[in-house]
Design a protein around this motif. Structure first.
Motif, PDB file in Angstrom:
ATOM      1  N   ALA A 132       1.918   1.635  -3.806  1.00  0.00           N
ATOM      2  CA  ALA A 132       1.032   2.300  -4.518  1.00  0.00           C
ATOM      3  C   ALA A 132       0.969   3.688  -4.091  1.00  0.00           C
ATOM      4  O   ALA A 132       0.503   4.837  -5.124  1.00  0.00           O
ATOM      5  CB  ALA A 132      -0.157   1.504  -4.235  1.00  0.00           C
ATOM      6  N   HIS A 133       0.962   4.189  -3.003  1.00  0.00           N
ATOM      7  CA  HIS A 133       0.721   5.508  -2.488  1.00  0.00           C
ATOM      8  C   HIS A 133       1.977   6.441  -3.138  1.00  0.00           C
ATOM      9  O   HIS A 133       1.864   7.596  -3.605  1.00  0.00           O
ATOM     10  CB  HIS A 133       0.997   5.621  -0.879  1.00  0.00           C
ATOM     11  CG  HIS A 133       1.175   6.942  -0.569  1.00  0.00           C
ATOM     12  ND1 HIS A 133       0.201   8.188  -0.462  1.00  0.00           N
ATOM     13  CD2 HIS A 133       2.526   7.597  -0.077  1.00  0.00           C
ATOM     14  CE1 HIS A 133       0.864   9.080   0.391  1.00  0.00           C
ATOM     15  NE2 HIS A 133       2.317   8.763   0.543  1.00  0.00           N
ATOM     16  N   ARG A 185       1.391   6.665  -6.892  1.00  0.00           N
ATOM     17  CA  ARG A 185       0.261   7.662  -6.745  1.00  0.00           C
ATOM     18  C   ARG A 185       0.633   9.148  -6.959  1.00  0.00           C
ATOM     19  O   ARG A 185       0.768  10.096  -7.546  1.00  0.00           O
ATOM     20  CB  ARG A 185      -0.967   7.551  -5.933  1.00  0.00           C
ATOM     21  CG  ARG A 185      -2.013   6.504  -6.489  1.00  0.00           C
ATOM     22  CD  ARG A 185      -3.022   6.759  -5.778  1.00  0.00           C
ATOM     23  NE  ARG A 185      -2.919   6.423  -4.711  1.00  0.00           N
ATOM     24  CZ  ARG A 185      -3.120   4.935  -3.919  1.00  0.00           C
ATOM     25  NH1 ARG A 185      -3.186   3.996  -4.471  1.00  0.00           N
ATOM     26  NH2 ARG A 185      -2.765   5.196  -2.390  1.00  0.00           N
ATOM     27  N   GLU A 186       1.789   9.310  -5.743  1.00  0.00           N
ATOM     28  CA  GLU A 186       2.430  10.531  -5.302  1.00  0.00           C
ATOM     29  C   GLU A 186       2.987  11.160  -6.507  1.00  0.00           C
ATOM     30  O   GLU A 186       3.258  12.447  -6.752  1.00  0.00           O
ATOM     31  CB  GLU A 186       3.031  10.501  -4.424  1.00  0.00           C
ATOM     32  CG  GLU A 186       3.188  11.625  -3.163  1.00  0.00           C
ATOM     33  CD  GLU A 186       3.971  11.019  -1.938  1.00  0.00           C
ATOM     34  OE1 GLU A 186       3.562  11.370  -0.810  1.00  0.00           O
ATOM     35  OE2 GLU A 186       5.202  10.692  -2.138  1.00  0.00           O
ATOM     36  N   ARG A 187       3.780  10.233  -7.544  1.00  0.00           N
ATOM     37  CA  ARG A 187       4.553  10.761  -8.562  1.00  0.00           C
ATOM     38  C   ARG A 187       3.704  10.558  -9.839  1.00  0.00           C
ATOM     39  O   ARG A 187       4.506  10.468 -10.922  1.00  0.00           O
ATOM     40  CB  ARG A 187       5.851   9.517  -8.732  1.00  0.00           C
ATOM     41  CG  ARG A 187       6.629  10.142  -7.265  1.00  0.00           C
ATOM     42  CD  ARG A 187       7.699   9.031  -6.832  1.00  0.00           C
ATOM     43  NE  ARG A 187       8.336   9.745  -5.840  1.00  0.00           N
ATOM     44  CZ  ARG A 187       8.024   9.584  -4.608  1.00  0.00           C
ATOM     45  NH1 ARG A 187       6.745   9.367  -4.290  1.00  0.00           N
ATOM     46  NH2 ARG A 187       8.847  10.084  -3.540  1.00  0.00           N
ATOM     47  N   GLN A 188       2.326  10.435  -9.890  1.00  0.00           N
ATOM     48  CA  GLN A 188       1.523  10.658 -11.128  1.00  0.00           C
ATOM     49  C   GLN A 188       2.028   9.229 -11.904  1.00  0.00           C
ATOM     50  O   GLN A 188       1.973   9.486 -13.256  1.00  0.00           O
ATOM     51  CB  GLN A 188       1.547  11.598 -11.916  1.00  0.00           C
ATOM     52  CG  GLN A 188       0.777  12.728 -11.194  1.00  0.00           C
ATOM     53  CD  GLN A 188       1.666  13.352 -10.058  1.00  0.00           C
ATOM     54  OE1 GLN A 188       2.765  13.902 -10.213  1.00  0.00           O
ATOM     55  NE2 GLN A 188       0.993  13.808  -8.975  1.00  0.00           N
ATOM     56  N   GLU A 237       0.265   6.055 -11.710  1.00  0.00           N
ATOM     57  CA  GLU A 237      -0.683   5.196 -11.880  1.00  0.00           C
ATOM     58  C   GLU A 237      -1.504   5.154 -13.068  1.00  0.00           C
ATOM     59  O   GLU A 237      -1.951   3.896 -13.571  1.00  0.00           O
ATOM     60  CB  GLU A 237      -1.634   5.388 -10.648  1.00  0.00           C
ATOM     61  CG  GLU A 237      -2.788   6.531 -11.161  1.00  0.00           C
ATOM     62  CD  GLU A 237      -2.288   7.938 -10.371  1.00  0.00           C
ATOM     63  OE1 GLU A 237      -0.968   8.113 -10.508  1.00  0.00           O
ATOM     64  OE2 GLU A 237      -3.085   8.825 -10.206  1.00  0.00           O
ATOM     65  N   SER A 238      -1.439   6.075 -14.082  1.00  0.00           N
ATOM     66  CA  SER A 238      -2.217   6.069 -15.274  1.00  0.00           C
ATOM     67  C   SER A 238      -1.306   5.184 -16.398  1.00  0.00           C
ATOM     68  O   SER A 238      -1.913   4.296 -16.897  1.00  0.00           O
ATOM     69  CB  SER A 238      -2.704   7.457 -15.715  1.00  0.00           C
ATOM     70  OG  SER A 238      -1.662   8.227 -16.008  1.00  0.00           O
ATOM     71  N   THR A 278       0.767  -1.196  -0.051  1.00  0.00           N
ATOM     72  CA  THR A 278      -0.171   0.032   0.028  1.00  0.00           C
ATOM     73  C   THR A 278       0.885   1.016   0.042  1.00  0.00           C
ATOM     74  O   THR A 278       0.625   2.233  -0.530  1.00  0.00           O
ATOM     75  CB  THR A 278      -1.000   0.037   0.963  1.00  0.00           C
ATOM     76  OG1 THR A 278      -0.415  -0.235   2.201  1.00  0.00           O
ATOM     77  CG2 THR A 278      -2.048  -1.135   0.912  1.00  0.00           C
TER      78      THR A 278
END
Ligand code: 5GP
Ligand code: ZN
Length: 114
Positions: free
Chosen positions: A69-70, A73-76, A78-79, A66
């Motif tokens: 994943a955090h 996401r913080e570093r953009q 995920e997309s 987790t």
């Protein structure tokens, strides 16, 4: 654990770029990055590898992912996507015997891995 480089980093006895810390997990920037983003999430508890994790470590293992994943996401990341890797033992290329999850991102990764 004496003589463990990651335990020393966790205890702030060895310098590293620490990007995340909580009661169970510490994350750092890898000293030899293999991609634009290359982080290592590790438990404060010295577990030499995933092979040493037991049922009682399930919370720690969950926290490692987790947090990974955090951080992604913080570093953009995920997309477009990113890769999480745990190397276990010599054939997998494990070089530091303190369990850690690599979080790699910022470029395309191929499959199968080398
Ligand atoms: P392994 O090969 O065990 O899966 O991954 C170990 C990782 O730790 C490698 O990517 C390596 O570059 C990194 N590493 C080894 N020593 C140090 C260190 O002293 N500081 C940091 N920040 N990373 C390290
Ligand atoms: Zn350690």
């Amino acid at each position: 654990m004496d003589n463990c480089i990651f335990c020393k980093i966790i205890d702030h006895k060895q310098p590293a770029k620490i990007v995340y810390e909580d009661e169970q997990v510490v994350a750092i920037e890898d000293i030899r990055p293999q991609s634009p983003v290359h982080l290592l999430a590790m438990p404060r508890k010295h577990l030499p590898s995933l092979n040493d994790a037991e049922g009682s470590d399930a919370t720690i293992l969950g926290r490692l992912f987790t947090v990974a994943a955090h951080l992604a996401r913080e570093r953009q990341l995920e997309s477009r996507g990113y890769r999480t890797v745990i190397n276990n033992g010599p054939w997998a290329g494990q070089t530091v015997d303190h369990l850690h999850v690599h979080v790699l991102g910022g470029r395309v990764f191929h499959w199968p891995p080398g």
